[in-house]
Design an enzyme around this catalytic site. Sequence first.
Site, PDB file in Angstrom:
ATOM      1  N   GLY A 112      41.202  41.597  42.589  1.00 42.20           N
ATOM      2  CA  GLY A 112      42.176  41.481  43.629  1.00 42.20           C
ATOM      3  C   GLY A 112      43.358  42.558  43.233  1.00 42.20           C
ATOM      4  N   MET A 114      44.783  45.671  41.039  1.00 39.70           N
ATOM      5  CA  MET A 114      44.699  46.919  41.046  1.00 39.70           C
ATOM      6  C   MET A 114      43.521  47.624  40.063  1.00 39.70           C
ATOM      7  SD  MET A 114      47.462  50.451  40.612  1.00 39.70           S
ATOM      8  CE  MET A 114      46.880  50.890  39.090  1.00 39.70           C
ATOM      9  N   ARG A 376      39.202  39.760  25.059  1.00 38.82           N
ATOM     10  CA  ARG A 376      39.604  38.406  25.675  1.00 38.82           C
ATOM     11  C   ARG A 376      38.575  37.525  25.321  1.00 38.82           C
ATOM     12  NH1 ARG A 376      39.214  40.824  31.692  1.00 38.82           N
ATOM     13  NH2 ARG A 376      36.559  41.021  31.568  1.00 38.82           N
ATOM     14  N   HIS A 490      28.841  15.324  55.664  1.00 43.65           N
ATOM     15  CA  HIS A 490      27.635  14.323  55.209  1.00 43.65           C
ATOM     16  C   HIS A 490      26.763  14.589  54.302  1.00 43.65           C
ATOM     17  CE1 HIS A 490      24.144  11.722  56.090  1.00 43.65           C
ATOM     18  NE2 HIS A 490      24.818  10.680  55.745  1.00 43.65           N
ATOM     19  N   ARG A 596      28.455   1.335  48.545  1.00 44.91           N
ATOM     20  CA  ARG A 596      28.650   1.413  49.809  1.00 44.91           C
ATOM     21  C   ARG A 596      27.477   0.587  50.343  1.00 44.91           C
ATOM     22  NH1 ARG A 596      30.027   7.414  48.733  1.00 44.91           N
ATOM     23  NH2 ARG A 596      28.553   7.004  47.314  1.00 44.91           N
ATOM     24  N   ARG A 652      31.731  -2.765  48.145  1.00 52.23           N
ATOM     25  CA  ARG A 652      32.356  -2.642  49.430  1.00 52.23           C
ATOM     26  C   ARG A 652      31.754  -3.360  50.507  1.00 52.23           C
ATOM     27  NH1 ARG A 652      34.206   3.054  51.805  1.00 52.23           N
ATOM     28  NH2 ARG A 652      31.848   3.096  52.120  1.00 52.23           N
ATOM     29  N   SER A 798      41.401  -0.134  44.799  1.00 48.45           N
ATOM     30  CA  SER A 798      40.944   1.008  44.643  1.00 48.45           C
ATOM     31  C   SER A 798      41.345   1.970  45.841  1.00 48.45           C
ATOM     32  CB  SER A 798      39.379   0.685  44.623  1.00 48.45           C
ATOM     33  OG  SER A 798      38.667   1.919  44.609  1.00 48.45           O
ATOM     34  N   THR A 801      40.535   7.802  48.708  1.00 43.64           N
ATOM     35  CA  THR A 801      41.171   8.910  49.096  1.00 43.64           C
ATOM     36  C   THR A 801      40.779   9.870  49.987  1.00 43.64           C
ATOM     37  OG1 THR A 801      40.414   9.902  46.913  1.00 43.64           O
ATOM     38  CG2 THR A 801      42.757   9.137  46.839  1.00 43.64           C
ATOM     39  N   ASN A 802      39.279   9.629  50.245  1.00 38.57           N
ATOM     40  CA  ASN A 802      39.031  10.482  51.496  1.00 38.57           C
ATOM     41  C   ASN A 802      39.763   9.948  52.887  1.00 38.57           C
ATOM     42  OD1 ASN A 802      37.123  11.299  49.667  1.00 38.57           O
ATOM     43  ND2 ASN A 802      35.481  10.120  50.441  1.00 38.57           N
TER      44      ASN A 802
HETATM   45  P1  ADP Z   1      39.298  45.727  33.629  1.00 35.65           P
HETATM   46  O1  ADP Z   1      40.388  44.810  33.634  1.00 35.65           O
HETATM   47  O2  ADP Z   1      38.611  46.053  34.762  1.00 35.65           O
HETATM   48  O3  ADP Z   1      38.280  45.427  32.442  1.00 35.65           O
HETATM   49  P2  ADP Z   1      40.497  47.889  32.329  1.00 35.65           P
HETATM   50  O4  ADP Z   1      41.940  48.129  32.381  1.00 35.65           O
HETATM   51  O5  ADP Z   1      40.048  47.117  31.079  1.00 35.65           O
HETATM   52  O6  ADP Z   1      39.770  47.200  33.558  1.00 35.65           O
HETATM   53  O7  ADP Z   1      39.793  49.435  32.269  1.00 35.65           O
HETATM   54  C1  ADP Z   1      38.583  49.377  32.196  1.00 35.65           C
HETATM   55  C2  ADP Z   1      37.896  50.623  31.505  1.00 35.65           C
HETATM   56  O8  ADP Z   1      38.965  51.726  31.412  1.00 35.65           O
HETATM   57  C3  ADP Z   1      38.070  49.832  29.950  1.00 35.65           C
HETATM   58  O9  ADP Z   1      36.972  49.396  29.763  1.00 35.65           O
HETATM   59  C4  ADP Z   1      37.906  51.197  29.355  1.00 35.65           C
HETATM   60  O10 ADP Z   1      36.822  51.722  29.153  1.00 35.65           O
HETATM   61  C5  ADP Z   1      38.868  52.329  30.267  1.00 35.65           C
HETATM   62  N1  ADP Z   1      40.053  52.690  29.593  1.00 35.65           N
HETATM   63  C6  ADP Z   1      41.374  51.901  29.875  1.00 35.65           C
HETATM   64  N2  ADP Z   1      42.033  52.451  28.959  1.00 35.65           N
HETATM   65  C7  ADP Z   1      41.518  53.292  28.382  1.00 35.65           C
HETATM   66  C8  ADP Z   1      42.343  54.212  27.436  1.00 35.65           C
HETATM   67  N3  ADP Z   1      43.514  54.405  27.300  1.00 35.65           N
HETATM   68  N4  ADP Z   1      41.329  55.274  26.873  1.00 35.65           N
HETATM   69  C9  ADP Z   1      40.080  55.174  27.159  1.00 35.65           C
HETATM   70  N5  ADP Z   1      39.632  54.465  28.368  1.00 35.65           N
HETATM   71  C10 ADP Z   1      40.373  53.371  28.869  1.00 35.65           C
HETATM   72 MG    MG Z   2      40.416  46.124  36.453  1.00 40.50          MG
END
Ligand code: ADP
Ligand code: MG
Length: 928
Positions: A112, A114, A376, A490, A596, A652, A798, A801-802
């Site tokens: 959601g 950018m 991550r 149900h 029940r 119950r 008891s 909560t429903n």
């Molecule tokens: P998402 O959160 O969808 O993974 P990212 O912000 O990680 O989006 O960006 C998506 C892709 O864009 C990354 O996996 C990478 O391959 C490319 N990217 C982002 N920053 C750079 C950068 N500085 N140089 C080269 N590729 C980049």
């Molecule tokens: Mg993204």
Amino acid sequence: MVRPKNAIVRVYSFGNGATDGSAAMKNLLGSKGANLAEMSNLGIPVPPGFTITTETCLEYNQLGKDKVVSLLMAEVKLAIATVEKRMGTTFGSDENPCLLSVRSGSRISMPGMMDTILNLGMNDNSVEGLIAKTGNPRFAWDTYRRFVQMFAGVVLNVGATSKEDQNPFEEIIERYKKNKGVDLDVELDAVDLKQMVFDFKAVCEVQTGAPFPENPWDQLWASITAVFDSWMNPRAIYYRGMHQIPEEWGTAVNVQAMVFGNMGGTSGSGVAFTRDASTGENIFNGEYLINAQGEDVVSGVRTPQQITLTGSKKWATLAGVSEENRKIKYPSLEELLPNTFKELNTTQALLERHYNDMQDLEFTIQEGKFWMLQTRNGKRTAAAMVKIAVELLSAGLIDEKRALLMQEPSKIEELLHPVFDNEAIKVAEVLAKGLPASPGAATGQIVFFADEAHKYSDTILVRIETSPEDLEGMNIAKGILTARGGMTSHAAVVARGMGKCCVSGAEKINISYKNRTITIGSQILNEGDWISLNGTTGEVYKGKIKNKEAELSADFDTIMNLADKYRTMRVRANAETPRECQNALKFGAEGIGLCRTEHMFFEGERLIRIREMILSTDEIGRREALNKLLPIHKNDLKDVLRAMKNLPVTIRLLDPPLHEFIPHDIINQKEMALEMHVSLETIIQKVESLKEFNPMLGHRGCRLGITYPEITEMQARAIIEAALELKTEGITTYPEIMIPLIGTVKELKLQKQLVKNIIEKVFAEKANSVQYLVGTMIEIPRACLIANEIAKEADFFSFGTNDLTQMGFGYSRDDAGKFLPIYIEKGILKSDPFQVLDQEGIGQLIEMATIKGRSYDPTLKIGICGEHGGDPSSVEFCHQIGMDYVSCSPFRIPIARLAAAQAALKQRLPNQVENLYSCIEKEISAPI
Ligand code: ADP
Ligand code: MG
Ligand code: MG
């Protein structure tokens, strides 16, 4: 960076040199920014860049664009200068341009938000500079082309002009490929790409009415502010609502020097996992593309290749590619660029060890040089979640608490139900989508009526909605599909109890009982046709799909045993048949929190006797019918009590309005008349006389037992005789008799007296006795208010909560489907209060009743038996207010055990746990 003292810092630099941030600063820098800083602290190559803080996003929303841009100006300029120095390029230069990526990033990754913009800084001049510098016109034009496309789509909102249209950029690319007779974008040359840039910019100019911005600084500020704006776009707001993410978190903005995976044969881009995200196996794996940038790998423009040799060979086998062909056309990164692979491999091991969790990595290779762009904690299946935690634990890398906190309790349920074969599902045709009402996988032939559920050996019962009369059929069918009804309908509740796969509320399917057909768009399915349901996703598939029984792994047991070690709250099951009891025990139930009894009356002779009682016009007639029911009821209760020997069983007394036992359609009424030897008119009259305007607020619960004491008497006798008979068999039982729907003390007093009198009588008759309790359900708001008085009469509370939610909100559970989705969409409610306990409101009632009840009796046994007993956040709430147990459907018991353990850990070690917990990236799924 040197900063004036006491000034608010809004920009943190990272990469290729001194770094300001670290992983601990996730709240301020967002997850992506904090991890980029952390990697560069670890000495991993990360392109230099900077993160604008999440707090700036809040300022942006309060102060507006101009003010925040001016607040940021000096720091951003300084940070750009740092990037320029570290890269040896200049932002805005024509000869030696510094190109940038701009990425959003909040504390948790959030769909959601950018999309990323790459290659920012490209324009008609810098493209020439880039050509001169690299001698690679194709690369330069490809880079420019990508930038225009992303910036236009993301910042300028240039796109398809109507729902039916194709994206104009995609359309242009397709046209070029077609004209040239090629399949892949890499086959287009510099001339094509250059022309494409002009075409792209022309589209922008037409749609926006202004020339495409050439000035890199304008491009940069527009992108930064677009990220902030995206925090408040409707999509993002919707997600935050769904997942209870506070608006105050804000998003960070990451600006980073570009590295280029599209510079030719020794450049590329890829995504990797340190372990297998679907099985959890400790196998490094991933995909890459040569001569590609950013998201080419995931977007499917070309088939990505495998990173490791092992992975590549496995893939080739599955894809039916010969080894010869694989080596030439689809080599692994390990074979193609062995040195880069080595670096990647070392890095992945280092990162996993550092974060002590499976990592999801993104990297880019620029002319053989390796760069990390993201790490991550990786998303994973339930099986992987369990396996990874256990393996990290046994390797001594994490402790038991961390292993427990790494679990997402509600995910565990995936492991308990049959599942579709991964490969089979990929090629299946999706017919419709409904609510994932009860997880699991089911395949069968369509039937439309409960009494035809045995017509084929595997059936899917398809109903507009289900009713208690369908119970048996639901039990026989492999899965249940309904066109109407929500997660607490149900069908949904019953299916979850049975551990039966169910998809509810699949609005797109039109059911004709008359023709015995389902119509979905132009497709018509008939009775006997095969369909398959995925109760975990809500998907309905055409045809048969192979599935397999879930096997509980040793790792699963390890995690559950750990949960039991740390939790302090008990977990019971809602169950009423021996089979459900067996399941409950298998999953670790420590008793029954809700049996029940009406569920025991819907089958065979029981239903006839109940109907006989209902048709009786006087007490004598009712008692006669009830006397015939008594031995059957006693035996059913014996089965349950026997299955749960040595454990408490809360039974119950009859709760639903009596009309639920009588059919409402003429065909079944005729059948009933024949069966009961009465006229059809009698039945119809009875139906009329039982009719209520609001049955849920009508003649039900203890109100039945008060008006027809003989029902309560029969049930009390059945329960206690069952317990006595089991005692003579040497089986110890702990029946807890529960009076439903109390709103006044007097109701409880009267019913309790009735129960006790009967029990004393039975004890005298049999010259024997057993232990038992008489308690009540707290499910009417008034009962919460007078809980201190009720406690004087009750051995236990008891929370139902429903009903408490229904009456506390004034929402009819059966009608709320009409407005709840809209309430959630508009942010009036954060989630469906019938699924996730409304702690703010209904929770107060519960807490008050707990405190009041215990003010009379500090040891008062208190539990919860509503649907919420298996919802993790609700379980945590129950722990916090000091409940003794939660009770939920058998298949949710492991969830409740885990959630209870996590609640205990969080309470005991609030600070440490907050830290542990914050490193776990919560998974957010795609919209339905
Ligand atoms: P998402 O959160 O969808 O993974 P990212 O912000 O990680 O989006 O960006 C998506 C892709 O864009 C990354 O996996 C990478 O391959 C490319 N990217 C982002 N920053 C750079 C950068 N500085 N140089 C080269 N590729 C980049
Ligand atoms: Mg993204
Ligand atoms: Mg990414």
